[in-house]
Design a protein around this motif. Structure first.
Motif, PDB file in Angstrom:
ATOM      1  N   ARG A  20       0.828  -1.218   0.000  1.00 33.19           N
ATOM      2  CA  ARG A  20       0.000   0.000   0.000  1.00 33.19           C
ATOM      3  C   ARG A  20       0.860   1.265   0.000  1.00 33.19           C
ATOM      4  O   ARG A  20       0.395   2.334  -0.375  1.00 33.19           O
ATOM      5  CB  ARG A  20      -0.925   0.013   1.215  1.00 33.19           C
ATOM      6  N   ASN A  21       2.091   1.128   0.461  1.00 30.70           N
ATOM      7  CA  ASN A  21       2.982   2.287   0.546  1.00 30.70           C
ATOM      8  C   ASN A  21       4.122   2.237  -0.467  1.00 30.70           C
ATOM      9  O   ASN A  21       5.139   2.907  -0.297  1.00 30.70           O
ATOM     10  CB  ASN A  21       3.548   2.401   1.964  1.00 30.70           C
ATOM     11  N   GLY A  22       3.933   1.446  -1.527  1.00 27.27           N
ATOM     12  CA  GLY A  22       4.905   1.450  -2.608  1.00 27.27           C
ATOM     13  C   GLY A  22       6.151   0.628  -2.363  1.00 27.27           C
ATOM     14  O   GLY A  22       7.168   0.807  -3.055  1.00 27.27           O
ATOM     15  N   LEU A  23       6.126  -0.305  -1.402  1.00 25.78           N
ATOM     16  CA  LEU A  23       7.268  -1.158  -1.102  1.00 25.78           C
ATOM     17  C   LEU A  23       6.916  -2.600  -1.429  1.00 25.78           C
ATOM     18  O   LEU A  23       5.745  -2.979  -1.471  1.00 25.78           O
ATOM     19  CB  LEU A  23       7.653  -1.061   0.372  1.00 25.78           C
ATOM     20  N   ALA A  24       7.930  -3.409  -1.634  1.00 24.43           N
ATOM     21  CA  ALA A  24       7.714  -4.838  -1.854  1.00 24.43           C
ATOM     22  C   ALA A  24       8.905  -5.601  -1.299  1.00 24.43           C
ATOM     23  O   ALA A  24      10.059  -5.233  -1.540  1.00 24.43           O
ATOM     24  CB  ALA A  24       7.526  -5.149  -3.337  1.00 24.43           C
ATOM     25  N   LEU A  25       8.614  -6.654  -0.550  1.00 25.59           N
ATOM     26  CA  LEU A  25       9.644  -7.487   0.061  1.00 25.59           C
ATOM     27  C   LEU A  25       9.513  -8.901  -0.503  1.00 25.59           C
ATOM     28  O   LEU A  25       8.439  -9.499  -0.438  1.00 25.59           O
ATOM     29  CB  LEU A  25       9.473  -7.512   1.579  1.00 25.59           C
ATOM     30  N   SER A  26      10.598  -9.430  -1.070  1.00 24.31           N
ATOM     31  CA  SER A  26      10.512 -10.739  -1.718  1.00 24.31           C
ATOM     32  C   SER A  26      11.775 -11.549  -1.467  1.00 24.31           C
ATOM     33  O   SER A  26      12.820 -11.016  -1.081  1.00 24.31           O
ATOM     34  CB  SER A  26      10.306 -10.568  -3.233  1.00 24.31           C
ATOM     35  N   VAL A  27      11.653 -12.859  -1.709  1.00 24.63           N
ATOM     36  CA  VAL A  27      12.802 -13.745  -1.614  1.00 24.63           C
ATOM     37  C   VAL A  27      12.730 -14.727  -2.774  1.00 24.63           C
ATOM     38  O   VAL A  27      11.660 -15.205  -3.153  1.00 24.63           O
ATOM     39  CB  VAL A  27      12.828 -14.500  -0.260  1.00 24.63           C
ATOM     40  N   ARG A  28      13.889 -15.002  -3.356  1.00 27.70           N
ATOM     41  CA  ARG A  28      13.989 -15.945  -4.460  1.00 27.70           C
ATOM     42  C   ARG A  28      15.337 -16.647  -4.352  1.00 27.70           C
ATOM     43  O   ARG A  28      16.391 -15.992  -4.354  1.00 27.70           O
ATOM     44  CB  ARG A  28      13.873 -15.204  -5.795  1.00 27.70           C
ATOM     45  N   SER A  29      15.306 -17.947  -4.185  1.00 29.10           N
ATOM     46  CA  SER A  29      16.537 -18.747  -4.077  1.00 29.10           C
ATOM     47  C   SER A  29      17.463 -18.221  -2.996  1.00 29.10           C
ATOM     48  O   SER A  29      18.680 -18.095  -3.195  1.00 29.10           O
ATOM     49  CB  SER A  29      17.258 -18.781  -5.429  1.00 29.10           C
ATOM     50  N   ARG A  31      17.741 -15.256  -1.812  1.00 27.55           N
ATOM     51  CA  ARG A  31      18.155 -13.859  -1.974  1.00 27.55           C
ATOM     52  C   ARG A  31      16.953 -12.951  -1.696  1.00 27.55           C
ATOM     53  O   ARG A  31      15.968 -12.971  -2.429  1.00 27.55           O
ATOM     54  CB  ARG A  31      18.662 -13.625  -3.405  1.00 27.55           C
ATOM     55  N   TRP A  32      17.051 -12.201  -0.617  1.00 33.07           N
ATOM     56  CA  TRP A  32      15.973 -11.298  -0.224  1.00 33.07           C
ATOM     57  C   TRP A  32      16.155  -9.941  -0.891  1.00 33.07           C
ATOM     58  O   TRP A  32      17.283  -9.475  -1.084  1.00 33.07           O
ATOM     59  CB  TRP A  32      15.958 -11.117   1.287  1.00 33.07           C
ATOM     60  N   ARG A  33      15.024  -9.315  -1.201  1.00 30.68           N
ATOM     61  CA  ARG A  33      15.065  -8.017  -1.881  1.00 30.68           C
ATOM     62  C   ARG A  33      13.918  -7.146  -1.367  1.00 30.68           C
ATOM     63  O   ARG A  33      12.763  -7.572  -1.367  1.00 30.68           O
ATOM     64  CB  ARG A  33      14.929  -8.217  -3.389  1.00 30.68           C
ATOM     65  N   LEU A  34      14.274  -5.946  -0.920  1.00 33.22           N
ATOM     66  CA  LEU A  34      13.282  -4.953  -0.527  1.00 33.22           C
ATOM     67  C   LEU A  34      13.295  -3.838  -1.566  1.00 33.22           C
ATOM     68  O   LEU A  34      14.300  -3.125  -1.707  1.00 33.22           O
ATOM     69  CB  LEU A  34      13.605  -4.374   0.860  1.00 33.22           C
ATOM     70  N   ASP A  35      12.228  -3.724  -2.331  1.00 31.41           N
ATOM     71  CA  ASP A  35      12.121  -2.654  -3.329  1.00 31.41           C
ATOM     72  C   ASP A  35      11.557  -1.410  -2.663  1.00 31.41           C
ATOM     73  O   ASP A  35      10.482  -1.445  -2.052  1.00 31.41           O
ATOM     74  CB  ASP A  35      11.206  -3.100  -4.476  1.00 31.41           C
TER      75      ASP A  35
END
Length: 365
Positions: A20-29, A31-35
């Motif tokens: 809702r605030n334009g962020l995204a938190l993800s993990v793939r293999s 590797r974590w990523r906070l956009d």
């Protein structure tokens, strides 16, 4: 939730506070990523739980809600996530409304977003982040003070305003040290740099401790509740001033703040140089900030920057003298220069306010 090795798993709160605030938190293999709006932040770790280094960064958004898997996509990014979860993040429509309350609330919402964004930047150690956070807090306090009449009254706002004052006080040393250290560059030496470095470390620790505190989370929650209550309250229960057009109400309320500045400038003009005048100029500075934010919220196009720059230079010169005394410098060209700069600003203040007041007069006449 079933996943494959190719899946990107997105984590969020149940209420999708990040998305809702334009962020995204993800993990793939692994590797974590906070956009974030300022770019991605990456971290390695277990796929089963969010690394504390990332969950801590987004605390202003998640508060203490748990971060859980909310979607898994075969590749894709924030746009694909938003498309997949769009039905869960649709905001209730807020039709255009030129009422005094609606205009002020739009400004309040912008500052709430700015406060959270600055929190993330502070935790990342980004330049100027503390300053941005303090400004957002001051803007909220300023409009709560100036426009209490259209926001439910001072009693409703008193507690949250006090908490915002506390937050500003916890952040102040970090910003003030940053400013004063930069100001010292022309005359700095090894002892002065060591002095400011120690102050900066202590101030940073204090700021981060405040952002990790229960009191801060309570403040953020209180601001959310306040915004929701004021937004959802039936219009027939609003006060008369809140329902009236903003253009007819807000300039008159801002005029009250301008009258406060006027009285405080008159006091400066009547005082001789000395500690009492210094305190009086500081009072003008605080009132002038409230006026600036009140005019911003009302959409008034009047520039107060030169007047505020004068007040800011006075404050910086006075604080610089205090630091010089701590460093054992009580006389000499550097100390005398700061004293002269403060005196010049105080003497120029009444004339600068007189010129600005003429520019402001059309707003409420």
């Amino acid at each position: 939730m079933t996943t494959t090795i190719a899946d990107t798993v997105f984590f969020d709160t149940d209420g999708l506070r990040l998305l809702r605030n334009g962020l995204a938190l993800s993990v793939r293999s692994g590797r974590w990523r906070l956009d974030t709006p300022d770019g991605p932040v990456c971290h390695s770790g277990s796929e089963s739980s969010v690394p504390p280094a990332l969950s801590g960064l987004v605390r202003a958004y998640t508060r203490d809600d748990e971060l859980v898997p909310v979607a898994n996509l075969d590749g894709g990014g924030v746009a694909e996530l938003r498309a997949a979860l769009g039905s869960r993040i649709a905001a209730p429509p807020r039709p255009p409304d030129g009422s005094a309350r609606a205009v002020v609330l739009a400004y309040v919402r912008a500052q709430l977003a700015a406060l959270a964004a600055a929190d993330l930047a502070v935790r990342q150690g980004r330049p100027d982040a503390v300053h941005r956070m303090r400004v957002a807090a001051r803007r909220l306090r300023g409009v709560f003070s100036a426009y209490a009449k259209v926001l439910g009254g001072r009693k409703l706002l008193r507690e949250v305003s006090g908490a915002l004052r506390w937050l500003g006080g916890e952040l102040a040393p970090a910003r003030d040290t940053e400013v004063q250290w930069a100001r010292s560059r022309p005359w700095a030496d090894e002892p002065s740099d060591a002095y400011f470095a120690a102050l900066a470390e202590e101030a940073e620790t204090r700021a981060l401790r405040a952002l990790d505190s229960r009191r801060y989370v309570q403040l953020l929650n209180a601001l959310d509740v306040l915004e929701l209550v004021l937004s959802e309250e039936p219009r027939y229960r609003w006060g008369k001033a809140a329902r009236r057009p903003a253009a007819k109400v807000l300039p008159r309320l801002a005029h009250v703040v301008a009258a406060e500045v006027d009285g405080r400038v008159a006091r400066v003009a009547a005082l001789p140089a000395g500690p009492d005048r210094d305190r009086a100029v500081h009072d003008v500075r605080k009132a002038a900030k409230r006026l600036r934010y009140a005019l911003e919220a009302a959409g008034a196009k009047v520039a107060l920057h030169e007047f505020q720059d004068l007040l800011g230079e006075f404050q910086d010169a006075v604080v610089a003298q205090a630091h010089l005394r701590e460093l054992g410098v009580r006389e000499g060209p550097v100390h005398d220069g700061e004293a002269a700069a403060a005196a010049h600003c105080a003497e120029a203040l009444p004339g600068a306010w007189h010129a600005l007041r003429k520019d402001l007069r059309p707003l409420w006449t």
